[in-house]
Scaffold this motif. Structure first.
Motif, PDB file in Angstrom:
ATOM      1  N   VAL A   1      -1.966 -20.769  -1.926  1.00 38.01           N
ATOM      2  CA  VAL A   1      -1.209 -20.097  -2.997  1.00 38.01           C
ATOM      3  C   VAL A   1      -2.159 -19.646  -4.110  1.00 38.01           C
ATOM      4  O   VAL A   1      -2.050 -18.520  -4.630  1.00 38.01           O
ATOM      5  CB  VAL A   1      -0.125 -21.030  -3.566  1.00 38.01           C
ATOM      6  N   ALA A   2      -3.104 -20.510  -4.487  1.00 38.62           N
ATOM      7  CA  ALA A   2      -4.069 -20.167  -5.536  1.00 38.62           C
ATOM      8  C   ALA A   2      -4.938 -18.987  -5.117  1.00 38.62           C
ATOM      9  O   ALA A   2      -5.209 -18.067  -5.913  1.00 38.62           O
ATOM     10  CB  ALA A   2      -4.942 -21.382  -5.857  1.00 38.62           C
ATOM     11  N   ILE A   3      -5.390 -18.984  -3.862  1.00 38.69           N
ATOM     12  CA  ILE A   3      -6.228 -17.883  -3.366  1.00 38.69           C
ATOM     13  C   ILE A   3      -5.450 -16.572  -3.367  1.00 38.69           C
ATOM     14  O   ILE A   3      -5.952 -15.527  -3.815  1.00 38.69           O
ATOM     15  CB  ILE A   3      -6.753 -18.207  -1.960  1.00 38.69           C
ATOM     16  N   VAL A   4      -4.229 -16.607  -2.855  1.00 37.32           N
ATOM     17  CA  VAL A   4      -3.398 -15.392  -2.806  1.00 37.32           C
ATOM     18  C   VAL A   4      -3.148 -14.862  -4.216  1.00 37.32           C
ATOM     19  O   VAL A   4      -3.237 -13.652  -4.465  1.00 37.32           O
ATOM     20  CB  VAL A   4      -2.059 -15.683  -2.096  1.00 37.32           C
TER      21      VAL A   4
ATOM     22  N   ALA B   1      -5.023 -15.336  -6.920  1.00 41.28           N
ATOM     23  CA  ALA B   1      -6.267 -14.823  -7.493  1.00 41.28           C
ATOM     24  C   ALA B   1      -6.630 -13.459  -6.911  1.00 41.28           C
ATOM     25  O   ALA B   1      -6.962 -12.518  -7.648  1.00 41.28           O
ATOM     26  CB  ALA B   1      -7.397 -15.821  -7.262  1.00 41.28           C
ATOM     27  N   VAL B   2      -6.572 -13.351  -5.590  1.00 40.56           N
ATOM     28  CA  VAL B   2      -6.922 -12.081  -4.943  1.00 40.56           C
ATOM     29  C   VAL B   2      -5.907 -10.997  -5.306  1.00 40.56           C
ATOM     30  O   VAL B   2      -6.269  -9.846  -5.595  1.00 40.56           O
ATOM     31  CB  VAL B   2      -6.994 -12.263  -3.417  1.00 40.56           C
ATOM     32  N   GLY B   3      -4.624 -11.370  -5.317  1.00 39.56           N
ATOM     33  CA  GLY B   3      -3.595 -10.400  -5.674  1.00 39.56           C
ATOM     34  C   GLY B   3      -3.769  -9.890  -7.091  1.00 39.56           C
ATOM     35  O   GLY B   3      -3.610  -8.692  -7.367  1.00 39.56           O
ATOM     36  N   PHE B   4      -4.107 -10.779  -8.005  1.00 41.89           N
ATOM     37  CA  PHE B   4      -4.342 -10.380  -9.391  1.00 41.89           C
ATOM     38  C   PHE B   4      -5.521  -9.413  -9.475  1.00 41.89           C
ATOM     39  O   PHE B   4      -5.463  -8.395 -10.173  1.00 41.89           O
ATOM     40  CB  PHE B   4      -4.604 -11.628 -10.237  1.00 41.89           C
ATOM     41  N   ARG B   5      -6.583  -9.720  -8.762  1.00 41.70           N
ATOM     42  CA  ARG B   5      -7.780  -8.863  -8.811  1.00 41.70           C
ATOM     43  C   ARG B   5      -7.511  -7.480  -8.229  1.00 41.70           C
ATOM     44  O   ARG B   5      -7.953  -6.460  -8.770  1.00 41.70           O
ATOM     45  CB  ARG B   5      -8.932  -9.529  -8.053  1.00 41.70           C
ATOM     46  N   LEU B   6      -6.759  -7.434  -7.145  1.00 44.32           N
ATOM     47  CA  LEU B   6      -6.510  -6.150  -6.493  1.00 44.32           C
ATOM     48  C   LEU B   6      -5.489  -5.307  -7.245  1.00 44.32           C
ATOM     49  O   LEU B   6      -5.568  -4.077  -7.236  1.00 44.32           O
ATOM     50  CB  LEU B   6      -6.021  -6.388  -5.057  1.00 44.32           C
TER      51      LEU B   6
END
Length: 399
Positions: free
Chosen positions: A373-376, A378-383
């Motif tokens: 959940v944390a990875i998704v 973080a990556v979603g926020f960046r993209l």
């Protein structure tokens, strides 16, 4: 940086005292009350007090000199430990100590994070943050390692006496340092105005709001792993569960310290900062490595993963603090107060979630779920946040 090294030393001494009593107070609360419920209430009250204090800390730090806040916080924590030495051990006394330590710890953290650019300048804040994080990691090892030895040799009273000495020493060191001051305009000294100051800053810079949100989610993941470690250690070696826990936290801290040394040297050599993109990348690496720790692979691989987790955690913290410290002096304290409140909320949520889920699920499943959940996130926020590509991570050079 010379005077800041003394401040970092004082902070490490404070962290040693905090880590020492984190272990001792939990055990002492259980032995004093004989109730798991009251022990849990004590820990929850300490955390909850820190959460509430974060809402007011920014206003306080903006009105009172940094040095006064940090010295006062150390003296309050020393007084709390003195209370346990002087009065009969009761549930009420423990709750008072929980409140005092929760308030003082949060106030000191907000003041210290806010003070860094004022003390060393924006161009040196990455080195300063690395020094602070490395000092806390050393204190983590020393505090946890010393707690068992001191409790066994001197009992809890000895631990509390050492706590008092540590907090007083830290306060004494800071007392002789010039840390500057951060005075907010009179119109922003009311509590609601101070919260509006932080929210306006986030409104104008949505990237910062996103970083605080990701930091909160990472706090949930970190707390979940922290709760799962003792359970996983007991499953590995029911006779000596402390063996793996000791190895994990030692290697974790070594990885953290090594990363801070590398980041500090890199920043000093290049004059550059670590910011948003570094924070996102470190958060993802930390989450992935934490999953590996619970897979049951060979001990060597597990400890390597623990070292990577510590290194990535340290890098993420340095990048996060360095980015928030770009805020102007009059807004920085309010922003860190709001940030710390959010971090405490995430940590509390992670502890509650882990305690509930680990009853029915394995540590690997629980930790992996939260980490993904944390990875998704973080990556979603960046993209999804195009503002990141227009906001280079840089350090403003002094004119």
């Amino acid at each position: 940086m010379r005077r800041f090294r003394l401040l970092a030393l004082a902070n490490a001494v404070t962290a040693f005292g905090s880590n020492l009593n984190m272990v001792a107070l939990g055990l002492f609360a259980y032995q004093t009350t004989g109730s798991p419920l009251q022990t849990g209430a004590f820990m929850a009250l300490r955390l909850g007090t820190g959460f509430v204090t974060g809402l007011f800390a920014g206003n306080t730090v903006s009105r009172i000199p940094y040095k006064t806040v940090i010295v006062g916080a150390n003296l309050v924590q020393a007084t709390a430990m003195l209370l346990l030495l002087m009065v009969p051990a009761t549930g009420v006394a423990l709750y008072v100590v929980a409140v005092l330590t929760g308030v003082a710890g949060t106030m000191a953290a907000v003041a210290l994070r806010s003070a860094v650019p004022s003390i060393v300048g924006q161009e040196n804040r990455v080195q300063a943050n690395s020094l602070l994080v490395a000092g806390r990691s050393i204190a983590l090892i020393a505090g946890f390692a010393a707690s068992g030895i001191i409790i066994a040799g001197l009992d809890y009273l000895g631990v509390f006496a050492i706590n008092i000495a540590a907090f007083c020493l830290a306060g004494l060191i800071v007392m002789f340092l010039n840390l500057g001051a951060n005075q907010a305009p009179a119109t922003e000294r009311r509590w609601l105005a101070s919260q509006a100051t932080a929210l306006r800053y986030i409104r104008d810079r949505p990237v910062v709001g996103g970083l605080i949100a990701i930091r909160t989610i990472i706090g949930i993941a970190s707390a979940t792993a922290g709760v799962a470690i003792p359970i996983y250690s007991s499953a590995l070696d029911p006779q000596r569960p402390e063996a793996f826990m000791g190895q994990f936290w030692t290697v974790w801290a070594v990885g953290n310290i090594a990363m801070q040394i590398g980041v500090s040297r890199w920043a000093r050599r290049t004059g550059r900062s670590v910011g948003t993109d570094v924070f996102i990348a470190a958060a993802c690496v930390m989450s992935l490595a934490s999953i590996v720790v619970f897979t049951g692979w060979a001990l060597v691989l597990t400890l390597v993963a623990a070292a990577v987790t510590g290194a990535a955690s340290g890098l993420a913290e340095t990048a996060y603090q360095s980015r928030l410290q770009e805020a102007p002096d009059e807004q920085r304290g309010h922003l860190f107060g709001l940030s710390l409140t959010s971090e405490n909320l995430g940590f509390a949520a992670g502890m509650l979630a882990a305690g509930t889920l680990l009853v029915a699920l394995s540590p690997l499943v629980v930790v992996a779920t939260v980490a993904v959940v944390a990875i998704v996130a973080a990556v979603g926020f960046r993209l999804s946040n195009r503002a990141l590509s227009r906001e280079p991570d840089r350090v403003e050079q002094p004119s």
